[in-house]
Design an enzyme around this catalytic site. Structure first.
Site, PDB file in Angstrom:
ATOM      1  CG  ASP A   1      -6.512 -11.741 -72.794  1.00  0.00           C
ATOM      2  OD1 ASP A   1      -6.509 -12.361 -73.687  1.00  0.00           O
ATOM      3  OD2 ASP A   1      -7.505 -11.257 -72.192  1.00  0.00           O
TER       4      ASP A   1
ATOM      5  CG  ASP B   1     -11.644 -10.669 -76.578  1.00  0.00           C
ATOM      6  OD1 ASP B   1     -11.969  -9.581 -77.086  1.00  0.00           O
ATOM      7  OD2 ASP B   1     -11.139 -11.466 -77.486  1.00  0.00           O
TER       8      ASP B   1
END
Length: 229
Positions: free
Chosen positions: A17, A19
């Site tokens: 991922d 953020d």
């Protein structure tokens, strides 16, 4: 998680991922949302809104902002444009701070296997972050939010990234911080490692996920020691 490199345990690819996991960009999204709301004379608890939308797709974020702005005739596309502009300005003005171990882990893994980034943020925003952290040339595939791919928690973003890398999802490992992303990775069949997002209890994540204090704990021994032995 130093067994990533042990015989029989080497994954076919590592997917991250973006953020809140690779970079501390959630405050930048919070700043961007606050500026958008203020431009319409609206005030809100930015910290609470950021927490509410952690892991959410850009479509859901824009939808929520559109609800809060509540201006007749304003389209969600216009809200999205303002949000992405304010985010780009925040990145340029403030920079992005890598999370502990993130740069070192991506660099170390990229020497051994394909690395991808799977995000609910737009691909342009993800690539901007990768350039800012010097990781752009270490990542072989980026899957961001777009109209033809359902966002996390749907497994499609992870399955799309695996297809781009030419690997089977069940042979890959995913690194996540949000519950939304963790659900997507598990649904896609990847092995899951999680650095829990602030304030999220361990019990909220799928059973079987390996919980880490930070990405530093996943560094191969040679990288943790400061270089190639």
């Amino acid at each position: 998680m130093r067994d990533l490199f042990e015989p029989g345990r080497r994954p076919a690819a590592a997917l991250f991922d973006c953020d809140g996991l690779l970079v501390d960009s959630e405050p930048l999204w919070g700043t961007a949302m606050e500026l958008v709301l203020r431009s319409f004379g609206r005030e809100t608890d930015t910290a609470a809104l950021t927490h509410e939308l952690t892991g959410a797709s850009i479509a859901r974020t824009v939808e929520r902002l559109h609800e809060l702005v509540d201006v007749p005739g304003l389209t969600q596309r216009e809200v999205e444009g303002r949000l992405l502009d304010r985010y780009a300005e925040a990145v340029a003005r403030e920079g992005v701070r890598p999370m502990p171990g993130a740069v070192e882990l991506v660099q170390a893994l990229a020497e051994e296997l394909p690395v991808g980034v799977v995000s609910n943020s737009p691909e342009t925003a993800v690539r901007a972050v990768l350039r800012a952290t010097g990781l752009a040339d270490r990542v072989s595939a980026v899957v961001g939010a777009h109209g033809s791919c359902r966002p996390k928690p749907d497994p499609e973003p992870y399955l799309t990234a695996c297809a781009l890398l030419g690997v089977e999802a069940s042979a890959c490992v995913a690194f996540e911080d949000s519950v939304t992303g963790a659900q997507a990775a598990v649904s896609a069949g990847l092995r899951l490692l999680v650095v829990p997002a602030p304030g999220v209890p361990a019990a909220a994540y799928p059973a079987g996920a390996k919980l880490l204090g930070s990405l530093t704990e996943a560094l191969p021994a040679r990288a943790a020691a400061g270089g190639r032995s």
